[in-house]
Design a protein around this motif. Structure first.
Motif, PDB file in Angstrom:
ATOM      1  N   ALA A  20      43.886  18.406  -7.371  1.00 10.78           N
ATOM      2  CA  ALA A  20      44.006  17.324  -6.376  1.00 10.78           C
ATOM      3  C   ALA A  20      45.477  16.944  -6.204  1.00 10.78           C
ATOM      4  O   ALA A  20      45.968  16.801  -5.078  1.00 10.78           O
ATOM      5  CB  ALA A  20      43.176  16.113  -6.809  1.00 10.78           C
ATOM      6  N   ILE A  24      47.858  17.418  -2.798  1.00  7.89           N
ATOM      7  CA  ILE A  24      48.578  16.274  -2.212  1.00  7.89           C
ATOM      8  C   ILE A  24      50.078  16.551  -2.161  1.00  7.89           C
ATOM      9  O   ILE A  24      50.747  16.249  -1.171  1.00  7.89           O
ATOM     10  CB  ILE A  24      48.282  14.998  -3.032  1.00  7.89           C
ATOM     11  CG1 ILE A  24      46.816  14.600  -2.855  1.00  7.89           C
ATOM     12  CG2 ILE A  24      49.226  13.863  -2.632  1.00  7.89           C
ATOM     13  CD1 ILE A  24      46.303  13.652  -3.928  1.00  7.89           C
ATOM     14  N   SER A  30      47.685  13.197   2.002  1.00 12.37           N
ATOM     15  CA  SER A  30      46.377  13.775   2.315  1.00 12.37           C
ATOM     16  C   SER A  30      45.968  13.528   3.755  1.00 12.37           C
ATOM     17  O   SER A  30      44.849  13.831   4.143  1.00 12.37           O
ATOM     18  CB  SER A  30      45.316  13.217   1.361  1.00 12.37           C
ATOM     19  OG  SER A  30      45.212  11.822   1.549  1.00 12.37           O
ATOM     20  N   ILE A  53      41.037  13.060  -4.673  1.00 14.58           N
ATOM     21  CA  ILE A  53      42.078  12.768  -3.680  1.00 14.58           C
ATOM     22  C   ILE A  53      41.954  11.315  -3.213  1.00 14.58           C
ATOM     23  O   ILE A  53      42.950  10.605  -3.077  1.00 14.58           O
ATOM     24  CB  ILE A  53      42.007  13.763  -2.496  1.00 14.58           C
ATOM     25  CG1 ILE A  53      42.466  15.153  -2.975  1.00 14.58           C
ATOM     26  CG2 ILE A  53      42.855  13.284  -1.320  1.00 14.58           C
ATOM     27  CD1 ILE A  53      42.225  16.273  -1.977  1.00 14.58           C
ATOM     28  N   GLU A  57      44.976   8.807  -3.412  1.00 15.38           N
ATOM     29  CA  GLU A  57      45.647   8.479  -2.141  1.00 15.38           C
ATOM     30  C   GLU A  57      45.014   7.297  -1.394  1.00 15.38           C
ATOM     31  O   GLU A  57      45.593   6.810  -0.430  1.00 15.38           O
ATOM     32  CB  GLU A  57      45.636   9.709  -1.220  1.00 15.38           C
ATOM     33  CG  GLU A  57      46.548  10.831  -1.691  1.00 15.38           C
ATOM     34  CD  GLU A  57      48.025  10.475  -1.536  1.00 15.38           C
ATOM     35  OE1 GLU A  57      48.490  10.363  -0.399  1.00 15.38           O
ATOM     36  OE2 GLU A  57      48.688  10.297  -2.562  1.00 15.38           O
TER      37      GLU A  57
END
Ligand code: 5GP
Ligand code: MG
Length: 176
Positions: A20, A24, A30, A53, A57
């Motif tokens: 992940a 990113i 993302s 993610i 994010e």
């Protein structure tokens, strides 16, 4: 019989978080990405990647799926990947698409997935994430994000177990 355990559940969870972060980093956030998992275990892993993610994010990337499995003859030899169904409920134009699968082997499934994706539009990029790369490529295809490289013989079977479908998380090598 099980010859070796390559990853336990805790290791798989760490690998998923690492991938992940790699996704990113490579895509500078993302906001442009969308995930497409190859049913069934690739789709399960894509959902987990979306979870990770989102945790990092604060926004969840869209997820789609492709159902591609090998047509087998009566002695169960894999002959060719067949596209059974597609579910891409978002516009792929200009997006960075992360294809997700459990195991990368000859590369034929990914080739078929790329063909299917191209019917939907023109992504900015397509990147490939797999839990296991077991080698033996027959096409010029490579993964951008790899959980673990697992050199294997043709006869061996890599089992990627996921709790959603198998009740536990593990990667094992089986023989015979
Ligand atoms: P390829 O198309 O690259 O030859 O094979 C990859 C596809 O077949 C993936 O969708 C994967 O799920 C499946 N596959 C091929 N070899 C293995 C294996 O050893 N173990 C598992 N679990 N799946 C495999
Ligand atoms: Mg598969």
């Amino acid at each position: 019989r099980c010859k070796a355990t390559i990853m336990d559940g805790a290791t798989m969870a760490r690998v998923e978080v690492r991938i992940a972060h790699e996704v990113i980093e490579r895509n500078e956030g993302s906001s442009t990405i969308a995930l497409v998992g190859i049913i069934r275990r690739g789709e399960t892993l894509a959902r987990r990647l979306a979870d990770d993610i989102e945790r990092i994010e604060g926004a969840r990337p869209p997820i789609g799926s492709l159902d591609i499995s090998f047509y087998r003859d009566d002695v169960q030899r894999a002959i060719a990947p067949v596209l059974h169904a597609t579910n891409i409920p978002f516009d792929i134009d200009k997006r960075d698409i992360i294809l997700v699968d459990d195991v990368l082997f000859t590369g034929r499934t990914v080739r078929s997935a790329l063909n299917a994706l191209m019917d939907y539009g023109r992504p900015q990029s397509v990147q490939l994430a797999v839990m296991v790369d077991r080698g033996h490529r027959e096409l010029p295809i490579r993964a951008d994000y790899v959980g673990k490289n697992v050199p294997s013989s043709h006869e061996e079977d890599v089992r990627v177990l996921v709790r959603e479908l198998d009740g536990r998380d593990a990667v094992e090598i089986w023989t015979g």
